[in-house]
Design a protein around this motif. Structure first.
Motif, PDB file in Angstrom:
ATOM      1  N   UNK A 267       0.423  61.991  33.582  1.00  0.00           N
ATOM      2  CA  UNK A 267       1.534  62.788  33.041  1.00  0.00           C
ATOM      3  C   UNK A 267       2.033  63.839  34.030  1.00  0.00           C
ATOM      4  N   UNK A 268       1.330  64.041  35.147  1.00  0.00           N
ATOM      5  CA  UNK A 268       1.824  64.970  36.157  1.00  0.00           C
ATOM      6  C   UNK A 268       1.067  66.278  36.251  1.00  0.00           C
ATOM      7  N   UNK A 269      -0.084  66.358  35.564  1.00  0.00           N
ATOM      8  CA  UNK A 269      -0.890  67.583  35.664  1.00  0.00           C
ATOM      9  C   UNK A 269      -1.905  67.396  36.792  1.00  0.00           C
ATOM     10  N   UNK A 270      -1.845  68.269  37.790  1.00  0.00           N
ATOM     11  CA  UNK A 270      -2.687  68.022  38.970  1.00  0.00           C
ATOM     12  C   UNK A 270      -4.101  68.570  38.770  1.00  0.00           C
ATOM     13  N   UNK A 271      -4.942  68.290  39.747  1.00  0.00           N
ATOM     14  CA  UNK A 271      -6.360  68.650  39.612  1.00  0.00           C
ATOM     15  C   UNK A 271      -6.562  70.158  39.505  1.00  0.00           C
ATOM     16  N   UNK A 272      -5.738  70.926  40.197  1.00  0.00           N
ATOM     17  CA  UNK A 272      -5.887  72.387  40.126  1.00  0.00           C
ATOM     18  C   UNK A 272      -5.603  72.862  38.689  1.00  0.00           C
ATOM     19  N   UNK A 273      -4.560  72.297  38.085  1.00  0.00           N
ATOM     20  CA  UNK A 273      -4.219  72.642  36.698  1.00  0.00           C
ATOM     21  C   UNK A 273      -5.371  72.246  35.773  1.00  0.00           C
ATOM     22  N   UNK A 274      -5.883  71.039  35.957  1.00  0.00           N
ATOM     23  CA  UNK A 274      -6.924  70.531  35.054  1.00  0.00           C
ATOM     24  C   UNK A 274      -8.223  71.318  35.205  1.00  0.00           C
ATOM     25  N   UNK A 275      -8.506  71.773  36.422  1.00  0.00           N
ATOM     26  CA  UNK A 275      -9.726  72.563  36.625  1.00  0.00           C
ATOM     27  C   UNK A 275      -9.617  73.891  35.873  1.00  0.00           C
ATOM     28  N   UNK A 276      -8.445  74.497  35.898  1.00  0.00           N
ATOM     29  CA  UNK A 276      -8.251  75.761  35.156  1.00  0.00           C
ATOM     30  C   UNK A 276      -8.345  75.523  33.656  1.00  0.00           C
ATOM     31  N   UNK A 277      -7.734  74.434  33.210  1.00  0.00           N
ATOM     32  CA  UNK A 277      -7.760  74.135  31.772  1.00  0.00           C
ATOM     33  C   UNK A 277      -9.192  73.876  31.309  1.00  0.00           C
ATOM     34  N   UNK A 278      -9.928  73.163  32.126  1.00  0.00           N
ATOM     35  CA  UNK A 278     -11.303  72.828  31.754  1.00  0.00           C
ATOM     36  C   UNK A 278     -12.187  74.068  31.694  1.00  0.00           C
ATOM     37  N   UNK A 279     -11.823  75.090  32.436  1.00  0.00           N
ATOM     38  CA  UNK A 279     -12.648  76.302  32.436  1.00  0.00           C
ATOM     39  C   UNK A 279     -12.375  77.176  31.208  1.00  0.00           C
ATOM     40  N   UNK A 280     -11.354  76.808  30.410  1.00  0.00           N
ATOM     41  CA  UNK A 280     -11.070  77.584  29.196  1.00  0.00           C
ATOM     42  C   UNK A 280     -12.145  77.286  28.152  1.00  0.00           C
ATOM     43  N   UNK A 281     -12.563  78.289  27.400  1.00  0.00           N
ATOM     44  CA  UNK A 281     -13.520  78.010  26.321  1.00  0.00           C
ATOM     45  C   UNK A 281     -12.843  77.135  25.271  1.00  0.00           C
ATOM     46  N   UNK A 282     -13.624  76.338  24.603  1.00  0.00           N
ATOM     47  CA  UNK A 282     -13.088  75.465  23.570  1.00  0.00           C
ATOM     48  C   UNK A 282     -13.104  76.212  22.242  1.00  0.00           C
ATOM     49  N   UNK A 283     -11.955  76.219  21.557  1.00  0.00           N
ATOM     50  CA  UNK A 283     -11.941  76.872  20.242  1.00  0.00           C
ATOM     51  C   UNK A 283     -11.918  75.809  19.167  1.00  0.00           C
ATOM     52  N   UNK A 284     -12.926  75.806  18.346  1.00  0.00           N
ATOM     53  CA  UNK A 284     -13.031  74.797  17.298  1.00  0.00           C
ATOM     54  C   UNK A 284     -11.984  75.031  16.211  1.00  0.00           C
ATOM     55  N   UNK A 285     -11.709  73.960  15.493  1.00  0.00           N
ATOM     56  CA  UNK A 285     -10.853  74.127  14.332  1.00  0.00           C
ATOM     57  C   UNK A 285      -9.443  73.728  14.659  1.00  0.00           C
ATOM     58  N   UNK A 286      -8.894  74.276  15.706  1.00  0.00           N
ATOM     59  CA  UNK A 286      -7.538  73.914  16.049  1.00  0.00           C
ATOM     60  C   UNK A 286      -7.531  72.681  16.952  1.00  0.00           C
ATOM     61  N   UNK A 287      -8.331  72.743  18.017  1.00  0.00           N
ATOM     62  CA  UNK A 287      -8.342  71.614  18.934  1.00  0.00           C
ATOM     63  C   UNK A 287      -8.832  70.361  18.233  1.00  0.00           C
ATOM     64  N   UNK A 288      -9.748  70.522  17.306  1.00  0.00           N
ATOM     65  CA  UNK A 288     -10.331  69.349  16.673  1.00  0.00           C
ATOM     66  C   UNK A 288      -9.433  68.667  15.682  1.00  0.00           C
ATOM     67  N   UNK A 289      -8.755  69.430  14.866  1.00  0.00           N
ATOM     68  CA  UNK A 289      -8.041  68.763  13.787  1.00  0.00           C
ATOM     69  C   UNK A 289      -6.551  69.051  13.746  1.00  0.00           C
ATOM     70  N   UNK A 290      -6.115  70.071  14.448  1.00  0.00           N
ATOM     71  CA  UNK A 290      -4.702  70.428  14.291  1.00  0.00           C
ATOM     72  C   UNK A 290      -3.846  70.165  15.521  1.00  0.00           C
ATOM     73  N   UNK A 291      -4.449  70.281  16.695  1.00  0.00           N
ATOM     74  CA  UNK A 291      -3.611  70.201  17.892  1.00  0.00           C
ATOM     75  C   UNK A 291      -3.345  68.755  18.281  1.00  0.00           C
ATOM     76  N   UNK A 292      -2.756  68.028  17.361  1.00  0.00           N
ATOM     77  CA  UNK A 292      -2.442  66.638  17.629  1.00  0.00           C
ATOM     78  C   UNK A 292      -0.959  66.427  17.364  1.00  0.00           C
ATOM     79  N   UNK A 293      -0.315  65.785  18.276  1.00  0.00           N
ATOM     80  CA  UNK A 293       1.111  65.478  18.051  1.00  0.00           C
ATOM     81  C   UNK A 293       1.308  64.004  18.291  1.00  0.00           C
TER      82      UNK A 293
END
Ligand SMILES: [Fe+2]
Ligand SMILES: [Fe+2]
Length: 293
Positions: A267-293
């Motif tokens: 989709x065009x997200x480079x490794x630097x972007x993905x490394x930063x995203x991966x370092x974010x803490x995971x917040x349950x509840x939203x990522x699991x059941x709501x953040x779907x499109x």
């Protein structure tokens, strides 16, 4: 903007878009209260034809969608069935219902954005119409699985979570940051995870639908990446994306447990972007059941 659950949208006064225009189609879809007009509207006018667009439209920010009177709108998220329960048609149906409702909100929010960002380039708004129709196709796929498993849309309550967040985006750049790179990006993780879970539960048909949605969503995220860069006049970078998210949303809720690196890279997200995203803490509840499109 937090609004109490309601089935009726605030109808703007007066909707003066011409019959047959794209803007009229978008408004009619978001404000539809008829089940068929909401879940399976007629095709949008062809956005490639100039005469289908309203000349110099005013920006219209619809605050909420309308819902058929038979639907139950709730402010609470239903708990998601566990992957082990997916051999049970009733558990599967609850998930298909949730996924279908996410697709509906995504379709509506693309239509919302066509009206809200009336000054944005025609090419961008035409892309929003195309994505809206692809979300409606996803909705139809999930609804077919829902019916296969003995239920139909409207049998479960709906929580309009995306609608409570996305319309707070003030600009098209903020919209593609949240809707496209954020929510649709997170869906790349969720679609892959649930495809594996449905396959493990013996539902190959369901798994394939999720994989089809994942493929389409890669192109939706790519659309957002491309337009975010154009609106900004510089390539996407992580800090610019995070800064474009409307408060109080942060990247922590816009990722799945394991990043779908292959899909996100395509989709065009480079490794630097993905490394930063991966370092974010995971917040349950939203990522699991709501953040779907
Ligand atoms: Fe979708
Ligand atoms: Fe999408």
């Amino acid at each position: 903007m937090m609004r109490p659950p309601s089935n009726s949208a605030a109808i703007p006064a007066p909707l003066d878009y011409a019959s047959g225009s794209i803007e009229r189609w978008c408004a009619d879809f978001v404000l539809a209260t008829d089940v068929a007009a909401k879940l399976a509207p007629r095709s949008a006018p062809d956005p490639r034809r100039a005469e289908h667009w309203t000349v110099a439209p005013r920006a219209l920010r619809l605050a909420a969608p309308s819902r058929p009177p038979t639907w139950r709108v709730t402010s609470r998220s239903p708990s998601a069935p566990r992957p082990e329960s997916l051999r049970d048609p009733a558990a599967r149906a609850r998930l298909w219902h949730t996924f279908a409702h996410h697709e509906l909100q995504a379709a509506e929010l693309f239509a919302w954005a066509v009206l809200a960002f009336a000054d944005a380039p025609r090419e961008f708004r035409a892309g929003l119409v195309r994505l809206c129709e692809e979300e409606l196709a996803h909705l139809a796929l999930y609804r077919a699985l829902l019916r296969r498993d003995g239920r139909d849309f409207g049998d479960e309550p709906v929580r309009d979570w995306f609608w409570q967040r996305v319309p707070t985006c003030a600009t098209p750049a903020s919209f593609v940051a949240l809707q496209g790179i954020g929510l649709e990006g997170a869906n790349l993780e969720h679609a892959a995870r649930y495809a594996a879970a449905f396959r493990a539960a013996g539902d190959e048909e369901g798994a394939r639908v999720l994989e089809q949605v994942e493929r389409d969503e890669i192109s939706h995220v790519a659309f957002a990446v491309r337009w975010f860069a154009r609106f900004r006049g510089a390539p996407l970078d992580y800090d610019a994306w995070r800064d474009a998210l409307p408060s109080p949303l942060t990247p922590a809720i816009l990722r799945g447990r394991e990043l779908n690196r292959a899909a996100r890279r395509t989709a065009g997200l480079d490794d630097a972007f993905l490394a930063r995203l991966e370092s974010e803490p995971l917040e349950r509840g939203v990522a699991g059941s709501e953040a779907r499109v």
